[in-house]
Design a protein around this motif. Structure first.
Motif, short mmCIF file in Angstrom:
data_model
loop_
_atom_site.label_atom_id
_atom_site.label_comp_id
_atom_site.label_asym_id
_atom_site.label_seq_id
_atom_site.Cartn_x
_atom_site.Cartn_y
_atom_site.Cartn_z
N LEU A 221 67.65 50.30 -22.34
CA LEU A 221 68.17 51.67 -22.19
C LEU A 221 69.56 51.84 -22.78
N THR A 222 70.35 50.77 -22.84
CA THR A 222 71.76 50.91 -23.23
C THR A 222 72.12 50.16 -24.50
N GLY A 223 71.24 49.30 -24.98
CA GLY A 223 71.60 48.49 -26.14
C GLY A 223 72.51 47.34 -25.77
N ALA A 224 72.60 47.03 -24.46
CA ALA A 224 73.42 45.91 -24.01
C ALA A 224 72.74 44.60 -24.38
N ASP A 225 73.45 43.50 -24.17
CA ASP A 225 72.92 42.18 -24.47
C ASP A 225 73.09 41.27 -23.26
N VAL A 226 72.65 41.77 -22.10
CA VAL A 226 72.74 40.98 -20.87
C VAL A 226 71.70 39.87 -20.92
N PHE A 227 72.09 38.65 -20.53
CA PHE A 227 71.17 37.53 -20.53
C PHE A 227 70.00 37.81 -19.60
N ALA A 228 68.79 37.62 -20.08
CA ALA A 228 67.59 37.86 -19.26
C ALA A 228 66.55 36.81 -19.62
N ASP A 229 66.00 36.16 -18.59
CA ASP A 229 64.88 35.26 -18.82
C ASP A 229 63.96 35.31 -17.60
N LYS A 230 62.90 34.52 -17.63
CA LYS A 230 61.89 34.57 -16.57
C LYS A 230 62.32 33.80 -15.33
N LYS A 231 63.35 32.97 -15.44
CA LYS A 231 63.79 32.22 -14.27
C LYS A 231 64.48 33.14 -13.28
N LEU A 232 64.49 32.71 -12.02
CA LEU A 232 65.07 33.53 -10.97
C LEU A 232 66.59 33.58 -11.09
N PHE A 233 67.16 34.69 -10.71
CA PHE A 233 68.62 34.89 -10.67
C PHE A 233 69.27 34.65 -12.03
N SER A 234 68.70 35.25 -13.08
CA SER A 234 69.32 35.09 -14.40
C SER A 234 70.62 35.88 -14.51
N THR A 235 70.79 36.89 -13.64
CA THR A 235 72.01 37.71 -13.67
C THR A 235 72.71 37.65 -12.33
N LEU A 236 73.96 37.18 -12.32
CA LEU A 236 74.76 37.18 -11.09
C LEU A 236 75.87 38.22 -11.16
N ASP A 237 76.46 38.38 -12.33
CA ASP A 237 77.61 39.25 -12.47
C ASP A 237 77.18 40.64 -12.94
N PRO A 238 77.65 41.70 -12.28
CA PRO A 238 77.22 43.05 -12.63
C PRO A 238 77.73 43.46 -14.01
N THR A 239 76.89 44.19 -14.72
CA THR A 239 77.25 44.73 -16.03
C THR A 239 76.99 46.23 -16.01
N THR A 240 77.97 47.03 -16.43
CA THR A 240 77.83 48.49 -16.43
C THR A 240 77.83 49.01 -17.86
N ARG A 241 76.87 49.85 -18.17
CA ARG A 241 76.76 50.46 -19.50
C ARG A 241 76.38 51.93 -19.35
N ARG A 242 76.67 52.70 -20.37
CA ARG A 242 76.35 54.13 -20.37
C ARG A 242 74.96 54.36 -20.96
N VAL A 243 74.19 55.20 -20.26
CA VAL A 243 72.86 55.60 -20.74
C VAL A 243 72.91 57.09 -21.06
N VAL A 244 72.53 57.44 -22.29
CA VAL A 244 72.49 58.84 -22.70
C VAL A 244 71.04 59.31 -22.58
N LEU A 245 70.81 60.35 -21.80
CA LEU A 245 69.46 60.86 -21.62
C LEU A 245 69.02 61.64 -22.86
N PRO A 246 67.72 61.72 -23.08
CA PRO A 246 67.20 62.30 -24.33
C PRO A 246 67.64 63.73 -24.60
N ASN A 247 67.88 64.53 -23.54
CA ASN A 247 68.25 65.93 -23.80
C ASN A 247 69.67 66.07 -24.36
N GLY A 248 70.42 64.96 -24.37
CA GLY A 248 71.74 64.97 -24.98
C GLY A 248 72.84 65.55 -24.12
N GLY A 249 72.48 66.16 -22.99
CA GLY A 249 73.51 66.78 -22.17
C GLY A 249 73.88 65.98 -20.94
N TRP A 250 73.18 64.88 -20.70
CA TRP A 250 73.43 64.09 -19.50
C TRP A 250 73.67 62.64 -19.88
#
Length: 430
Positions: A221-250
């Motif tokens: 959704l954001t074009g981020a590059d957060v580490f993701a794999d099939k093992k459990l708990f691949s993400t511990l630290d929160p990452t915040t990114r902006r998501v632009v909705l398709p209508n362009g106004g939100w």
């Protein structure tokens, strides 16, 4: 399981599950999840041991007879360690270690070890160390039991007790220091959150069972590059990114959070409170579910339980049934969506169904806002800025005497700005 890239000797683990009479979870489900946890920690699972009882044995958890069977099985498969799918009391763990003559780990230790491996940031490492010490503190006395027994009775216990109290004091001092450092991190995160709140974007937290696909969805959704794999708990630290909705106004600020799990150790919830503040402070949640997982319903309930503990269970929530490509029966997916309010199904890995999620996000945003028309005096032009900061401004008309603003803004702000709406009558005057 071992690959050619491994340079260390993987430990051979025997995993143990105890199902209680009348309990919801069956032994196969518990063993499957424990096997995944053990493999994530880097162990080879060489055998499994399941038992049913009315209640755990107070001294050996599974009972002395079963403990003897377990000892024979561990010897036969040449296990290096034995892992129990529950938190053992200090007494149970000490007794089992002596009886089985193997290293004994419980579920909490295993999860803490995985978190220690996965922690990358200073915040994550601080939180894991705090959780480990909180787990260790009540178990310190067990480490000295054998020594004190060797010392004898009256007159022979002093050195052991002195060492124990000394270590207890050091652990408590370290816990206190970690608590202060985490409070500093919490304050920094709070300041970052306040800066984000000054942006005209609502906030959303991705929550869900570990390995449900939250990081994959955030990346999509954001074009981020957060580490993701099939093992459990691949993400511990929160990452915040902006998501632009398709209508362009939100736009939405979306945060990926640590995955939840059944019986998540309370020490971890306490230690990761600063990270989980992102969930508590979010305007709404997206609960990501692995729709093809055989224990899907139990995982949903486990996440809901953690949200209740965080007092975040009343927040507006979208249920996103991810990994729809793993469900062969499309009718089952449609049934799922009808069973839960504000739900949709998608496949982040296949990039399918995303428009449905975007529609749910937009409708959720609208439910959080109120449409207003405001007539603002020029000496209160700061209100126009407030509307930009806390919603979506559709138009601003600068008239001769007033500024007319049409916007969708947060409901609490709309209440405070009610005196600036046309035809407003102060009810307190009557």
């Amino acid at each position: 399981m071992a690959g050619s890239y491994e340079t260390h000797k993987e430990e051979r683990a025997l995993i143990v599950s105890l199902s209680l009479a009348g309990g919801e979870d069956d032994s196969s489900m518990r063993l499957n999840e424990l096997r995944e946890l053990a493999m994530t920690a880097g162990a080879i699972v060489v055998s499994e041991f399941a038992q049913s009882r009315r209640s755990p044995d107070m001294t050996t958890y599974i009972g002395s007879g079963k403990a003897e069977e377990l000892k024979a099985e561990a010897k036969a498969v040449e296990a290096d360690l034995i892992i129990f799918d529950d938190e053992l009391s200090p007494t149970q763990q000490r007794n089992l270690t002596e009886l089985l003559e193997k290293r004994v780990l419980d579920r909490t230790q295993l999860i803490l070890d995985i978190f220690a491996q996965r922690a990358r940031t200073r915040e994550g490492k601080l939180q894991v160390e705090l959780a480990q010490l909180l787990y260790l503190l009540p178990r310190l006395s067990s480490l000295y039991t054998k020594f004190e027994r060797q010392q004898g009775g009256i007159g022979g216990r002093g050195p052991g007790e002195t060492k124990l109290e000394s270590d207890r004091r050091r652990v408590k001092e370290r816990i206190s220091l970690l608590g202060k450092e985490i409070e500093e991190v919490k304050e920094q995160r709070s300041q970052q959150r306040q800066l984000r709140h000054k942006l005209p974007f609502p906030t959303c937290a991705l929550v869900g069972y570990t390995s449900a696909g939250k990081s994959t969805l955030l990346n999509l959704l954001t074009g981020a590059d957060v580490f993701a794999d099939k093992k459990l708990f691949s993400t511990l630290d929160p990452t915040t990114r902006r998501v632009v909705l398709p209508n362009g106004g939100w736009s939405v600020l979306m945060t990926d959070t640590v995955g939840f799990i059944r019986n998540l150790p309370h020490n971890l919830i306490a230690a990761f409170r600063a990270t989980l503040e992102e969930v508590i402070q979010a305007d709404f949640l997206i609960h990501v579910v692995d729709s093809g997982h055989p224990e899907r319903d139990r995982q949903i309930r486990a996440v809901e339980e953690v949200l209740r503990e965080l007092e975040a269970d009343q927040k507006p929530t979208i249920i996103a049934f991810n990994k729809a490509d793993t469900v062969k029966d499309q009718y089952e997916l449609r049934e799922l969506v009808t069973q839960y309010p504000n739900a949709c199904y998608l496949s982040a890995i296949q990039r399918d169904g995303i428009p449905f999620l975007m529609d749910k996000i937009e409708s959720t945003l609208r439910s959080l806002l109120a449409s207003v028309t405001l007539e603002v005096p020029y000496d209160r032009s700061d209100i126009v800025a407030l509307c930009y900061e806390n919603g979506k401004v559709h138009s601003v008309d600068y008239g001769l005497e007033k500024i007319v603003v049409k916007a969708d803004i947060a409901k609490d702000l709309a209440g405070r700005l009610a005196p600036y709406t046309p035809g407003y009558i102060d009810s307190q005057l009557y």
